[in-house]
Enzyme design. Structure first.
Site, mmCIF file in Angstrom:
data_model
loop_
_atom_site.group_PDB
_atom_site.id
_atom_site.type_symbol
_atom_site.label_atom_id
_atom_site.label_comp_id
_atom_site.label_asym_id
_atom_site.label_seq_id
_atom_site.Cartn_x
_atom_site.Cartn_y
_atom_site.Cartn_z
ATOM 1 N N TYR A 1 0.625 -1.231 -0.221
ATOM 2 C CA TYR A 1 0.024 -0.055 -0.183
ATOM 3 C C TYR A 1 0.802 1.346 0.055
ATOM 4 O O TYR A 1 1.833 1.254 0.894
ATOM 5 C CB TYR A 1 -0.979 -0.104 1.290
ATOM 6 C CG TYR A 1 -1.697 1.200 1.247
ATOM 7 C CD1 TYR A 1 -2.786 1.075 0.214
ATOM 8 C CD2 TYR A 1 -1.931 2.174 2.277
ATOM 9 C CE1 TYR A 1 -3.707 2.215 0.256
ATOM 10 C CE2 TYR A 1 -2.890 3.232 2.052
ATOM 11 C CZ TYR A 1 -3.659 3.170 1.243
ATOM 12 O OH TYR A 1 -4.775 4.236 1.131
ATOM 13 N N ASP B 1 9.381 4.427 0.235
ATOM 14 C CA ASP B 1 8.101 4.909 0.877
ATOM 15 C C ASP B 1 8.256 5.009 2.417
ATOM 16 O O ASP B 1 8.181 3.741 2.903
ATOM 17 C CB ASP B 1 6.867 4.363 0.314
ATOM 18 C CG ASP B 1 5.644 4.710 0.946
ATOM 19 O OD1 ASP B 1 5.570 5.840 1.805
ATOM 20 O OD2 ASP B 1 4.474 4.508 0.671
ATOM 21 N N LYS C 1 2.488 10.653 8.195
ATOM 22 C CA LYS C 1 2.339 10.270 9.427
ATOM 23 C C LYS C 1 2.873 10.837 10.506
ATOM 24 O O LYS C 1 2.546 11.917 10.821
ATOM 25 C CB LYS C 1 2.490 8.782 9.791
ATOM 26 C CG LYS C 1 1.549 7.845 8.706
ATOM 27 C CD LYS C 1 1.366 6.645 8.731
ATOM 28 C CE LYS C 1 0.702 5.916 7.642
ATOM 29 N NZ LYS C 1 -0.757 5.608 7.937
HETATM 30 N N1 PMP Z 1 2.337 4.842 2.006
HETATM 31 C C1 PMP Z 1 2.304 4.105 2.958
HETATM 32 C C2 PMP Z 1 3.383 3.163 3.184
HETATM 33 C C3 PMP Z 1 1.429 4.281 3.888
HETATM 34 O O1 PMP Z 1 1.311 3.442 5.040
HETATM 35 C C4 PMP Z 1 0.189 4.818 3.764
HETATM 36 C C5 PMP Z 1 -0.976 5.164 4.716
HETATM 37 N N2 PMP Z 1 -1.393 3.881 5.518
HETATM 38 C C6 PMP Z 1 0.353 6.086 2.661
HETATM 39 C C7 PMP Z 1 1.420 6.033 1.740
HETATM 40 C C8 PMP Z 1 -0.553 7.045 2.465
HETATM 41 O O2 PMP Z 1 -0.761 7.866 3.478
HETATM 42 P P1 PMP Z 1 -2.053 8.948 3.685
HETATM 43 O O3 PMP Z 1 -3.261 8.085 4.287
HETATM 44 O O4 PMP Z 1 -1.644 9.886 4.630
HETATM 45 O O5 PMP Z 1 -2.562 9.194 2.216
#
Ligand code: PMP
Length: 419
Positions: A125, A226, A253
């Site tokens: 994800y 990421d 986050k």
């Molecule tokens: N990348 C990763 C690895 C994530 O875990 C998340 C959210 N869980 C995101 C991107 C997306 O972040 P956001 O929910 O702030 O859009």
């Protein structure tokens, strides 16, 4: 709201627990029930809820305005902190979510390389950006070959995306080298999560990231790490100890201190694609980019996350993982406990867990996790409805870990008995 919610990740059948507030590692629902929070807004609240220093920083800023059409010094402070901590970033830009950070990182890779395709790992994800959300949760009837996974697109995304996304199998370096080698002429970037949450924190095998780094470098493909979630693993970032250096990194986050945030960073030469002083570049605006509330909260949270705090979380995580392993061994049901630092996940199987498909094929399924989530809620623990796992926050002590292990032992007994 369709489905009664505005965020699928927290929708719960028959209805979610509505929260009145939170303090430290606990959340209190609208009926006054208190629970220990092992979700922490999907890992963003590393200091728990309503941390007094973050609250004070935000309160002070709110009194003099929340967002301006002029920059503030706070964005320089947070940018400086991040660039100092993470040796593989020299420049950084802020946005409002991890999704946006991923979108701009991939756009930067396309602008820098002049190529159009991106590659991602099956079942991982990276937020809701069309390209990054492909093959997020494919089922066996559509996922195709294990060494050449099919690109499965989300409802509402255009079909042609399929031609521009290469889906890679996690932890299979030979297959990745073959696929990247074949497509490198068109491939702008490979994006990866160093400890992918969606597949239950399956770590990369010993030389996997090194081989990924080598094959991308050889092919002129940018490697995008990421760290939206995994930045909570270490003071210097998740890759610091591995020696692997990505070209671009996405954040989110924890760097927002509990407020919406995203950021993309990297070496000067890659980040130059955003530099308007160098000529026509990627247009990157955003009404709330680097708004002073997020910047102040993020700065307060990140300043409190000292090396000692990361070490303490690491020790607590180790203690929880080994207690979970002991408890599960005593129960006699097959289980493997994965995770690192403040992150943990349990796979209820003795099959070797290496990638997305091995998780899907050995997972007890959605209904089981939903039952387990309800059992845990009933025993005073907030945990994901989709998997057995979660994260720690700094206000936690041994007693909260004890409560988690005891609640899980009882909940598993109830759910497995009634299965
Ligand atoms: N990348 C990763 C690895 C994530 O875990 C998340 C959210 N869980 C995101 C991107 C997306 O972040 P956001 O929910 O702030 O859009």
């Amino acid at each position: 709201m369709p489905g009664g919610n505005t965020r699928h990740s927290i929708a719960l059948t028959p209805y979610p627990v509505y929260v009145r507030g939170g303090r430290g590692c606990r959340v209190i629902d609208v009926d006054g029930e208190e629970r220990i929070d092992f979700i922490n807004n999907f890992t963003s609240n590393i200091l728990g809820h309503a941390d007094p220093d973050v609250t004070e920083a935000v309160r002070r800023q709110i009194e003099s305005g929340t967002a301006f059409s002029m920059p503030t010094g706070h964005e320089i402070d947070l940018a400086s902190l991040l660039v100092e901590r993470v040796e593989y970033i020299e420049k950084i830009r802020f946005c409002n979510s991890g999704t946006e950070a991923v979108m701009f990182a991939l756009r930067a890779a396309r602008a820098y390389t002049g190529k159009r395709k991106i590659a991602k790992f099956e079942g991982c994800y990276h937020g809701a950006y069309d390209y990054a959300q492909t093959s997020e949760a494919p089922t066996a009837d559509v996922w195709g070959s294990g060494t050449e996974p099919r690109c499965v697109i989300e409802a509402g995304c255009v079909d042609s995306i399929r031609d521009d996304v290469l889906v890679l199998p996690w932890n299979n370096p030979d297959a990745c080298e073959a696929l990247i080698g074949r497509h490198h002429g068109d491939l702008a970037a490979v994006i990866f999560d160093p400890l992918p949450m969606r597949i239950g924190f399956i770590p990369p095998r010993a030389d996997f990231l090194r081989r990924l780094r080598d094959v991308t470098q050889a092919g002129g493909v940018l490697l995008v790490c990421d760290e939206v979630l995994t930045f909570r693993l270490g003071f210097h970032g998740a890759l610091h100890e591995s020696g692997i250096r990505p070209d671009l990194t996405t954040f989110g986050k924890i760097i927002g201190g509990g407020f919406p945030v995203g950021a993309v960073g990297g070496a000067d030469r890659f980040m130059e694609v955003f530099d308007h002083t160098k000529g026509p570049r990627i247009h990157h605006a955003g009404t709330f980019n680097a708004n002073p509330i997020t910047m102040c909260a993020g700065l307060a949270q990140m300043r409190k996350m000292t090396e000692q705090q990361y070490s303490r979380l690491e020790r607590m995580g180790e203690a929880l993982r080994s207690r979970l392993s002991r408890m599960l061994a005593q129960r006699g049901s097959p289980a493997q406990v994965l995770g690192k630092g403040s992150l943990f996940a349990v796979h209820l199987t003795d099959r070797e867990i290496v990638d997305y498909r091995s998780v899907v094929e050995s997972s007890p399924g959605k209904a089981f996790f939903l039952r387990l989530c309800h059992e845990m809620l009933g025993r005073g623990i907030a945990m994901s409805k989709d998997r057995l796992g979660g994260c720690l926050s700094t206000p936690m002590e041994q007693s909260e870990l004890d409560s988690f292990v005891a609640a899980l032992d009882e909940s598993l007994a109830t759910v497995q008995h009634s299965a």
